[in-house]
Design an enzyme around this catalytic site. Structure first.
Site, PDB file in Angstrom:
ATOM      1  N   CYS A   2       0.835  -1.198   0.000  1.00 42.16           N
ATOM      2  CA  CYS A   2       0.000   0.000   0.000  1.00 42.16           C
ATOM      3  C   CYS A   2       0.872   1.251   0.000  1.00 42.16           C
ATOM      4  O   CYS A   2       2.066   1.194   0.263  1.00 42.16           O
ATOM      5  CB  CYS A   2      -0.909   0.006   1.226  1.00 42.16           C
ATOM      6  SG  CYS A   2      -1.924  -1.485   1.382  1.00 42.16           S
ATOM      7  N   ARG A  33       1.865   1.525  -5.926  1.00 40.22           N
ATOM      8  CA  ARG A  33       1.999   0.592  -4.803  1.00 40.22           C
ATOM      9  C   ARG A  33       0.694  -0.138  -4.501  1.00 40.22           C
ATOM     10  O   ARG A  33       0.692  -1.099  -3.732  1.00 40.22           O
ATOM     11  CB  ARG A  33       2.445   1.343  -3.550  1.00 40.22           C
ATOM     12  CG  ARG A  33       3.756   2.067  -3.678  1.00 40.22           C
ATOM     13  CD  ARG A  33       4.103   2.784  -2.394  1.00 40.22           C
ATOM     14  NE  ARG A  33       4.363   1.851  -1.324  1.00 40.22           N
ATOM     15  CZ  ARG A  33       5.538   1.289  -1.066  1.00 40.22           C
ATOM     16  NH1 ARG A  33       6.574   1.568  -1.836  1.00 40.22           N
ATOM     17  NH2 ARG A  33       5.694   0.454  -0.062  1.00 40.22           N
ATOM     18  N   TRP A  89      -3.673  -1.821  -1.537  1.00 35.41           N
ATOM     19  CA  TRP A  89      -3.545  -3.090  -2.256  1.00 35.41           C
ATOM     20  C   TRP A  89      -4.069  -4.147  -1.296  1.00 35.41           C
ATOM     21  O   TRP A  89      -3.446  -4.423  -0.277  1.00 35.41           O
ATOM     22  CB  TRP A  89      -2.093  -3.345  -2.643  1.00 35.41           C
ATOM     23  CG  TRP A  89      -1.903  -4.517  -3.538  1.00 35.41           C
ATOM     24  CD1 TRP A  89      -1.978  -4.548  -4.900  1.00 35.41           C
ATOM     25  CD2 TRP A  89      -1.548  -5.860  -3.146  1.00 35.41           C
ATOM     26  NE1 TRP A  89      -1.707  -5.803  -5.377  1.00 35.41           N
ATOM     27  CE2 TRP A  89      -1.449  -6.634  -4.322  1.00 35.41           C
ATOM     28  CE3 TRP A  89      -1.336  -6.483  -1.911  1.00 35.41           C
ATOM     29  CZ2 TRP A  89      -1.130  -7.983  -4.302  1.00 35.41           C
ATOM     30  CZ3 TRP A  89      -1.018  -7.831  -1.892  1.00 35.41           C
ATOM     31  CH2 TRP A  89      -0.917  -8.562  -3.082  1.00 35.41           C
ATOM     32  N   ASN A 116       0.621   0.236   5.993  1.00 29.79           N
ATOM     33  CA  ASN A 116       1.169  -0.567   4.901  1.00 29.79           C
ATOM     34  C   ASN A 116       1.850  -1.773   5.529  1.00 29.79           C
ATOM     35  O   ASN A 116       2.727  -1.618   6.367  1.00 29.79           O
ATOM     36  CB  ASN A 116       2.181   0.243   4.077  1.00 29.79           C
ATOM     37  CG  ASN A 116       2.941  -0.622   3.085  1.00 29.79           C
ATOM     38  OD1 ASN A 116       2.425  -1.607   2.587  1.00 29.79           O
ATOM     39  ND2 ASN A 116       4.186  -0.252   2.801  1.00 29.79           N
ATOM     40  N   GLY A 117       1.429  -2.984   5.128  1.00 30.51           N
ATOM     41  CA  GLY A 117       2.035  -4.191   5.688  1.00 30.51           C
ATOM     42  C   GLY A 117       0.967  -5.192   6.101  1.00 30.51           C
ATOM     43  O   GLY A 117      -0.197  -5.090   5.696  1.00 30.51           O
ATOM     44  N   GLU A 570      11.999 -13.459 -18.558  1.00 27.57           N
ATOM     45  CA  GLU A 570      11.637 -12.059 -18.362  1.00 27.57           C
ATOM     46  C   GLU A 570      10.599 -11.601 -19.382  1.00 27.57           C
ATOM     47  O   GLU A 570       9.651 -10.892 -19.047  1.00 27.57           O
ATOM     48  CB  GLU A 570      12.896 -11.185 -18.436  1.00 27.57           C
ATOM     49  CG  GLU A 570      12.653  -9.691 -18.330  1.00 27.57           C
ATOM     50  CD  GLU A 570      12.023  -9.267 -17.010  1.00 27.57           C
ATOM     51  OE1 GLU A 570      11.575  -8.104 -16.923  1.00 27.57           O
ATOM     52  OE2 GLU A 570      11.970 -10.089 -16.070  1.00 27.57           O
ATOM     53  N   LYS A 574       6.813 -10.245 -18.466  1.00 31.86           N
ATOM     54  CA  LYS A 574       6.287  -8.942 -18.888  1.00 31.86           C
ATOM     55  C   LYS A 574       4.960  -9.106 -19.625  1.00 31.86           C
ATOM     56  O   LYS A 574       4.014  -8.342 -19.408  1.00 31.86           O
ATOM     57  CB  LYS A 574       7.298  -8.233 -19.798  1.00 31.86           C
ATOM     58  CG  LYS A 574       8.492  -7.701 -19.082  1.00 31.86           C
ATOM     59  CD  LYS A 574       8.112  -6.547 -18.168  1.00 31.86           C
ATOM     60  CE  LYS A 574       9.141  -6.369 -17.072  1.00 31.86           C
ATOM     61  NZ  LYS A 574       9.027  -7.322 -15.967  1.00 31.86           N
ATOM     62  N   GLU A 577       2.132 -10.132 -17.103  1.00 36.45           N
ATOM     63  CA  GLU A 577       1.752  -9.192 -16.045  1.00 36.45           C
ATOM     64  C   GLU A 577       1.092  -7.932 -16.586  1.00 36.45           C
ATOM     65  O   GLU A 577       0.274  -7.319 -15.881  1.00 36.45           O
ATOM     66  CB  GLU A 577       2.939  -8.844 -15.151  1.00 36.45           C
ATOM     67  CG  GLU A 577       3.999  -7.952 -15.740  1.00 36.45           C
ATOM     68  CD  GLU A 577       5.144  -7.677 -14.762  1.00 36.45           C
ATOM     69  OE1 GLU A 577       5.004  -8.021 -13.576  1.00 36.45           O
ATOM     70  OE2 GLU A 577       6.155  -7.120 -15.183  1.00 36.45           O
ATOM     71  N   HIS A 593      10.924 -32.774 -23.434  1.00 38.29           N
ATOM     72  CA  HIS A 593      10.525 -33.355 -22.154  1.00 38.29           C
ATOM     73  C   HIS A 593       9.157 -32.849 -21.702  1.00 38.29           C
ATOM     74  O   HIS A 593       8.911 -32.738 -20.499  1.00 38.29           O
ATOM     75  CB  HIS A 593      11.592 -33.053 -21.095  1.00 38.29           C
ATOM     76  CG  HIS A 593      12.940 -33.612 -21.437  1.00 38.29           C
ATOM     77  ND1 HIS A 593      13.259 -34.936 -21.260  1.00 38.29           N
ATOM     78  CD2 HIS A 593      14.035 -33.023 -21.990  1.00 38.29           C
ATOM     79  CE1 HIS A 593      14.506 -35.136 -21.663  1.00 38.29           C
ATOM     80  NE2 HIS A 593      14.995 -33.989 -22.112  1.00 38.29           N
ATOM     81  N   LYS A 691       3.804  -2.358  -7.453  1.00 40.41           N
ATOM     82  CA  LYS A 691       5.193  -2.200  -7.863  1.00 40.41           C
ATOM     83  C   LYS A 691       6.178  -2.717  -6.813  1.00 40.41           C
ATOM     84  O   LYS A 691       7.120  -3.422  -7.108  1.00 40.41           O
ATOM     85  CB  LYS A 691       5.442  -0.707  -8.128  1.00 40.41           C
ATOM     86  CG  LYS A 691       6.876  -0.332  -8.412  1.00 40.41           C
ATOM     87  CD  LYS A 691       7.262  -0.762  -9.787  1.00 40.41           C
ATOM     88  CE  LYS A 691       8.682  -0.343 -10.125  1.00 40.41           C
ATOM     89  NZ  LYS A 691       9.104  -0.934 -11.381  1.00 40.41           N
TER      90      LYS A 691
END
Length: 696
Positions: A2, A33, A89, A116-117, A570, A574, A577, A593, A691
């Protein structure tokens, strides 16, 4: 996850509309955030009256509308005021007005806070408080803290604690990670901020120069440590409070908040800004101080006092007031439509900034000043242990081969969460390298502390100066990539990649046999910025390719091997997300495999087939996919004539094998951006993500 923002002004006349605008602008800078819901809490019309709160589900733009439509006197002027704001968030409880911060202790808003947490013992606290007759109205863990403040206040009616001591008593009952800002109608024009595990900084704005560039930390005496209010736990709070504290509060080794006094010793007009991130305060001031874990900051009457929850002689007894280096323009979109697009296009400059002052291209030498004193220790290490999450983890995978080649030291790359889950054995002669863009990633910080406890040399590779990771490691590298606002860490990946390659080269500069290879890599680094620009010039054709070949697809595979395996991971991250398309990075050597079963005429497959020692093996994998009617898109070098002109290909410049991933990832970043835009996704704020991941 947050975003927290608080604004305190003293002897500075501001009307209510200005205060709301400052809070909303601060939240807008922190929206990366978390953006499930947003809310603010401001002073009422009379001192000690209930605070006014505005809350809404959605982004800050919705909150602005809510405030605009409110029937509140926005012209009321405050000489001094305190206010707080939060963008959420969700972790406990769905996004709703009820679950939105600020949270309050009761209908009279005697205590209010933003958080936040995660409070891990909130269920136990809630159970005790329910038994004592207190009520709850939300699904969040945070409300338990607000109600606990009220409980502590009610428990000592005859010997009142001051605001700081009350919050200390509350925080000693909490488990988990947090950053808080507290406000109370019992303490008008005061706020208390506290942190443990989640970042928090305080910006200072005055017209006059500060007397000193630090703030003293007020430490508990040995007597207070003996009379610790949490000695008996929550059930003993009333007795502990009554016995351990008088009306004057505990005995402290006190000092004036000297930085904030004028020359004649009188308080001066001043504004304070409390925030999760420097981006929220940069438009107001560049003077900030960073709180350490277990710091409790008290702002009242134009002064800032910092207290410690518990005495710790290893922590500095002052907090330095630092000057931020970033500019407001750096955190604005400018000519670009989205922050992600801006940050993709800034990579030629960001990799130059990572190398600036560290690489001498004339003498072909690299010097990372932050590591210089530790080079002998690192070279003697039994193992290099890279620990990271997400994009940072991929940058570690990308450089693992070059570290093994240049240092001849075994290298392990670990996901921080899994590393902690397994309680991985760590030894004193290990060298642990922690990589994080923000420097506040919770799992990475916990892994760092785990390694520090076991005596390993711990190094940090971070972007954010002053972050927890940069402060608590023995040494490290700042990647100097500049601010990153978009959730997709594009600049961070390439700058981390460059910084880690430079580290590998510097570690090998005592080896004569590696001289030619070192010089080849340094020459390659010289050309990287211009080669990235070449790829960025292909943006229009990549946009067309995304529209024609990928926009309507549900799934995508990206294959490569060797140095390009990290590029596959990567690129797939991208795409998933920001565009919500399922994508998977696959090691081409594993094709037979299992993954080959997915290939048919409907599935697009991106092959990374640039020239290196494994080029023939990737060609073989491509032939297997083509034979099964796969639809390959090939990333290859410009002069590669073995790739048919009829094939769908993306031709990129060729560089040294260990640096080729820096070039190859750019088309994948651009494709992910265009796919997100075509799918109508809010590129900078994809659903369910934030983020900076400051919770486990």
């Amino acid at each position: 996850m947050c975003g927290i923002f608080a604004y305190c002004s003293f002897l500075v006349e501001k009307d209510r509309k200005y205060v709301c605008d400052v809070l909303c602008n601060g939240l807008a800078r922190l929206e990366y955030r978390g953006y499930d819901s947003a809310g603010i809490g401001i002073d009422g019309d009379a001192p000690g009256s209930p605070i006014l709160m505005f809350k809404t589900v959605g982004k800050v733009a919705s909150l602005r509308k809510e405030i605009l439509e409110a029937k509140v006197d926005m012209t009321k002027v405050f000489v001094s005021q305190t206010s707080m704001a939060h963008t959420r968030w969700a972790t406990h409880g769905v996004p709703s007005n009820t679950n939105c911060h600020p949270h309050v202790s009761n209908a009279l808003t005697e205590f209010s806070l933003v958080h936040n947490g995660i409070i891990t013992n909130y269920k136990e606290l809630k159970l005790v408080l329910l038994k004592r007759g207190y009520t709850f109205h939300t699904d969040t863990d945070t409300e338990a803290v607000a109600v606990l403040c009220k409980y502590v206040w009610d428990s000592q009616p005859h010997k009142r604690l001051n605001f700081t001591e009350l919050i200390k008593t509350v925080i000693k009952e909490l488990e988990g990670s947090f950053a808080f800002v507290f406000k109370s109608t019992h303490f008008p024009d005061e706020i208390v901020a506290a942190r443990r595990g989640s970042p928090l900084l305080i910006g200072v704005k005055t017209d006059r120069k500060l007397k000193v560039d630090f703030v003293d930390v007020e430490l508990p005496t040995n007597e207070e440590r003996v009379n610790d209010p949490d000695a008996g736990g929550l059930l003993a709070v009333p007795n502990a409070v009554a016995e351990g504290h008088g009306a004057a509060g505990p005995k402290l080794r006190r000092s004036q908040s000297r930085a904030f006094l004028s020359e004649d010793g009188m308080p001066q007009p001043i504004e304070f800004f409390v925030a999760s991130d420097a981006s929220a305060v940069i438009e107001h001031t560049k003077r900030v101080l960073y709180l350490e874990d277990d710091d409790i900051a008290h702002i009242a009457e134009g002064e800032l006092h910092i207290h410690r929850l518990r005495r710790n002689d290893t922590i500095s007894s002052v907090r330095a007031i630092e000057t931020l280096e970033i500019e407001l323009a750096e955190i604005m979109k400018g000519q670009y439509d989205h922050f992600m697009q801006k940050e993709i296009y800034e990579q030629p400059e960001s990799v130059v900034n990572t190398m600036r002052g560290r690489v001498n291209f004339d003498t072909r030498q690299i010097m990372l000043g932050g590591l210089k004193a530790y080079l002998p220790v690192i070279r003697r290490g039994r193992r290099l242990l890279f620990v990271a999450c997400g994009t940072s983890y991929h940058s570690c995978i990308a450089v693992r081969p070059v570290f093994e080649e240049l240092t001849d030291i075994p290298v392990a790359v670990e996901l921080a969460s899994d590393f902690l889950d397994r309680r991985t054995p760590v030894f004193r002669d290990d060298v642990a390298i922690f990589v994080s863009q923000s420097g506040e990633t919770a799992d990475t910080i916990l892994a760092m502390r785990y390694c520090l406890e076991r005596g390993a040399l711990s190094l940090g590779v971070v972007n954010a100066v002053g972050s927890t990771l940069s402060r608590e490691t023995h040494a490290g590298i700042h990647i100097n990539a500049g601010p990153e606002i978009g959730v997709a860490s594009t600049k961070a990946y390439t700058s981390q990649y460059v910084a880690l390659v430079m580290m590998a080269v510097q570690l090998s500069d005592d080896s004569i046999s590696k001289t030619a290879r070192r010089q080849q890599i340094i020459d390659g680094l010289h050309d990287i910025p211009s080669q990235i620009r070449q790829v960025l010039a292909m943006d229009k054709s990549l946009q067309q390719m995304a529209r024609d070949m990928l926009a309507k697809e549900k799934s995508l595979l990206i294959m490569g091997r060797g140095y390009q395996y990290a590029t596959c991971l990567e690129g797939a991250l991208k795409i998933k997300e920001v565009s919500y398309m399922h994508s998977e990075g696959i090691l081409a050597g594993e094709l037979k495999h299992g993954p080959l079963a997915l290939v048919d005429e409907h599935l697009p497959v991106i092959f990374i087939m640039t020239r290196d020692s494994l080029y023939p093996k990737v060609q073989s994998a491509l032939a297997q996919v083509t034979a099964r009617k796969g639809r390959p898109i090939i990333i290859c070098n410009e002069d590669d004539e073995t790739v048919s002109d009829n094939a769908k290909c993306i031709r990129v410049p060729q560089t040294v094998d260990c640096l080729q991933g820096l070039i190859n990832v750019i088309p994948l970043q651009l494709l992910s951006y265009h796919l997100a835009v075509m799918n109508g996704v809010d590129v900078d704020f994809p659903r369910n993500l934030a983020k900076s991941v400051t919770t486990e």
